[in-house]
Write a protein that holds these residues in place. Structure first.
Motif, PDB file in Angstrom:
ATOM      1  N   THR A  60      72.663  65.385  37.753  1.00 14.13           N
ATOM      2  CA  THR A  60      71.745  65.505  38.657  1.00 14.13           C
ATOM      3  C   THR A  60      70.718  65.745  38.299  1.00 14.13           C
ATOM      4  O   THR A  60      70.159  65.736  38.629  1.00 14.13           O
ATOM      5  N   ARG A  61      69.719  65.277  37.130  1.00 15.69           N
ATOM      6  CA  ARG A  61      68.717  64.512  36.415  1.00 15.69           C
ATOM      7  C   ARG A  61      68.246  63.515  37.087  1.00 15.69           C
ATOM      8  O   ARG A  61      67.448  63.036  38.137  1.00 15.69           O
ATOM      9  N   ARG A  62      69.153  62.137  37.293  1.00 16.08           N
ATOM     10  CA  ARG A  62      69.384  61.436  37.744  1.00 16.08           C
ATOM     11  C   ARG A  62      70.120  61.182  39.645  1.00 16.08           C
ATOM     12  O   ARG A  62      68.573  60.341  39.697  1.00 16.08           O
ATOM     13  N   LEU A  63      70.246  61.859  39.997  1.00 16.43           N
ATOM     14  CA  LEU A  63      70.548  62.053  41.201  1.00 16.43           C
ATOM     15  C   LEU A  63      69.091  62.704  42.264  1.00 16.43           C
ATOM     16  O   LEU A  63      68.230  62.282  43.089  1.00 16.43           O
ATOM     17  N   VAL A  64      68.682  64.370  41.243  1.00 16.95           N
ATOM     18  CA  VAL A  64      67.369  64.264  41.522  1.00 16.95           C
ATOM     19  C   VAL A  64      66.048  63.683  41.644  1.00 16.95           C
ATOM     20  O   VAL A  64      65.020  63.868  42.479  1.00 16.95           O
ATOM     21  N   GLN A  65      65.830  62.978  40.798  1.00 16.93           N
ATOM     22  CA  GLN A  65      65.153  62.073  40.244  1.00 16.93           C
ATOM     23  C   GLN A  65      65.205  60.649  41.554  1.00 16.93           C
ATOM     24  O   GLN A  65      64.426  60.998  41.704  1.00 16.93           O
ATOM     25  N   GLU A  66      65.910  60.072  41.915  1.00 18.81           N
ATOM     26  CA  GLU A  66      66.524  59.264  43.513  1.00 18.81           C
ATOM     27  C   GLU A  66      65.973  59.794  44.465  1.00 18.81           C
ATOM     28  O   GLU A  66      65.351  59.368  45.212  1.00 18.81           O
ATOM     29  N   LEU A  67      66.438  61.127  44.762  1.00 22.66           N
ATOM     30  CA  LEU A  67      66.063  61.908  45.807  1.00 22.66           C
ATOM     31  C   LEU A  67      64.246  61.508  46.011  1.00 22.66           C
ATOM     32  O   LEU A  67      64.110  61.978  46.883  1.00 22.66           O
ATOM     33  N   ILE A  68      64.177  62.148  44.822  1.00 23.78           N
ATOM     34  CA  ILE A  68      62.524  62.392  45.262  1.00 23.78           C
ATOM     35  C   ILE A  68      62.007  61.551  45.581  1.00 23.78           C
ATOM     36  O   ILE A  68      61.479  61.580  45.851  1.00 23.78           O
ATOM     37  N   VAL A  69      62.064  60.455  44.345  1.00 23.50           N
ATOM     38  CA  VAL A  69      61.412  58.918  44.032  1.00 23.50           C
ATOM     39  C   VAL A  69      61.982  58.188  45.346  1.00 23.50           C
ATOM     40  O   VAL A  69      60.743  57.577  46.048  1.00 23.50           O
ATOM     41  N   ASN A  70      63.229  57.896  45.738  1.00 19.77           N
ATOM     42  CA  ASN A  70      63.494  56.701  46.864  1.00 19.77           C
ATOM     43  C   ASN A  70      63.500  57.513  48.225  1.00 19.77           C
ATOM     44  O   ASN A  70      62.809  56.970  49.200  1.00 19.77           O
ATOM     45  N   ASP A  71      64.056  58.350  48.132  1.00 15.78           N
ATOM     46  CA  ASP A  71      64.206  59.648  49.454  1.00 15.78           C
ATOM     47  C   ASP A  71      63.587  59.556  49.849  1.00 15.78           C
ATOM     48  O   ASP A  71      63.222  59.800  50.776  1.00 15.78           O
ATOM     49  N   LYS A  72      62.236  60.070  49.043  1.00 20.83           N
ATOM     50  CA  LYS A  72      61.034  61.389  49.092  1.00 20.83           C
ATOM     51  C   LYS A  72      61.769  63.205  50.311  1.00 20.83           C
ATOM     52  O   LYS A  72      60.784  63.123  51.102  1.00 20.83           O
ATOM     53  N   VAL A  73      62.408  63.090  49.595  1.00 23.21           N
ATOM     54  CA  VAL A  73      63.070  64.800  50.525  1.00 23.21           C
ATOM     55  C   VAL A  73      61.667  65.663  49.972  1.00 23.21           C
ATOM     56  O   VAL A  73      61.190  65.130  49.609  1.00 23.21           O
TER      57      VAL A  73
END
Ligand code: DHB
Length: 366
Positions: A60-73
């Motif tokens: 969860t932590r890794r996916l949320v990090q990627e969504l925020i930083v890379n995908d800019k959700v």
């Protein structure tokens, strides 16, 4: 720098593993809302990025990090279990990203980040009503059985305290582990203790197995009544539970049998699209996405603090009834119903027969 005409929302849920039904429900509800709304909010096209955290907090932590930083959700949503929501909370705070908890239900979750809003429920909210109902309906001695983590602690504490206040007696407080529980040994203890009723909280997805063992061990035949939060008679599994579920009384915020016009349409549309019945997780996902859309409408598609503020204080009719996102606590205020499992037209339903209106989370009334 051109303004994008698309906004992205990350939905992080368990699509596999023990809590897969929670992810499947939320995914289905998100797809229904996207179809009904035309997938546009605040004048922008909304793109959903669904991610499977498999029910493991590090994922969860890794996916949320990627969504925020890379995908800019503009927002992250979902969160199928309390430990998964708690793992993501610091990331929401650090990045000032609104986080919509659609499933997890430990009272304290909303205090883990000022960026969290919740559209599911809390276990104190669901369990207190049973502590009122049971002693007034011939249940004087109980054993409680809960899953040994946040929501189970909350359910046990708030049910037991209310039950004791109303003159009840608690013979034993039992726990089962979150991962791969075996109910046989605890059910034997319950049989031996001979209570009037067994009070149960288990997370969504465990109800059917529990109910089967309750029947196989003959607890119903021994005259031990079953009372629970509605997580146990989960609409996702209820229809396959068989006669052992008949007459089980629960308290909860959503039943697929809720008789409002909006709910009848919601259940019909959901079933037409997905071929299964929505449960309380589905409704949490549907209302959660709708809340983000209403927020984006107000901010014209802007995220961050503006979106968070636009979601606070929202009041609208949901398939479960009227809901409010309390502006102070960011938690949900909603009706809690007392329900009984009945067979109607050959199917099992949680039929509502009493209601506590506009219940705030009792965990925050200190
Ligand atoms: C939680 C999970 C559930 O499946 C449920 O029904 C209630 C609470 C949780 O982990 O918070």
């Amino acid at each position: 720098h051109a303004q994008s005409d698309t906004v992205k929302i990350g939905v992080v849920v368990p699509m596999t593993g023990q809590s897969a039904s929670t992810g499947r429900q939320i995914d289905a509800a998100v797809k229904l809302w996207m179809a009904q709304s035309g997938g546009k909010a605040g004048g922008k096209k909304v793109e959903i990025l669904l991610r499977d955290d498999t029910g493991v907090a590090d994922v969860t932590r890794r996916l949320v990090q990627e969504l925020i930083v890379n995908d800019k959700v503009v927002a992250v949503a979902g969160f199928g279990l309390t430990p998964l929501a708690l793992a993501a909370a610091p990331l929401a705070t650090q990045s000032k990203t609104p986080m919509v908890v659609m499933a997890a239900a430990t009272s304290s979750i909303t205090e883990a980040s000022p960026y969290i809003v919740r559209t599911s429920f809390t276990l104190p909210q669901a369990a207190v009503g049973m502590g009122e109902w049971a002693p007034k309906n011939g249940i004087k001695k109980v054993v409680s059985l809960v899953t040994d983590y946040g929501p189970g602690n909350d359910a046990e504490k708030y049910f037991v305290n209310q039950f004791l206040l109303n003159g009840g007696q608690v013979l034993e407080k039992l726990r089962t582990p979150l991962r791969s529980p075996d109910f046989a040994p605890v059910l034997q203890k319950v049989r031996d203790a001979k209570p009037d009723a067994l009070f149960v909280f288990l997370p969504s997805g465990q109800g059917a197995q529990f109910m089967k063992q309750f029947g196989e061990r003959g607890l119903d035949k021994a005259g031990i009544r079953l009372i629970a939060t509605g997580d146990v008679t989960d609409d996702d599994q209820l229809n396959d539970m068989g006669d052992v579920a008949l007459g089980v009384v629960t308290t909860h915020h959503y039943s697929a049998a809720h008789p409002s016009a909006m709910n009848k349409k919601f259940v019909a549309d959901f079933q037409a699209m997905h071929k299964f019945r929505p449960n309380f997780m589905g409704v949490g996902g549907y209302d959660g996405l709708r809340l983000i859309f209403k927020g984006l409408d107000a901010t014209k598609g802007q995220g961050g603090e503006a979106l968070l503020n636009a979601m606070k204080g929202q009041l609208f009719e949901s398939p479960r009834g009227q809901i409010l996102i309390d502006a102070q606590t960011r938690d949900i205020v909603q009706d809690v119903h007392t329900r009984k499992v009945e067979r109607k037209d050959g199917q099992l339903w949680n039929v509502e027969f009493d209601v506590q209106k506009a219940v705030k989370d009792p965990g925050k009334l200190k």
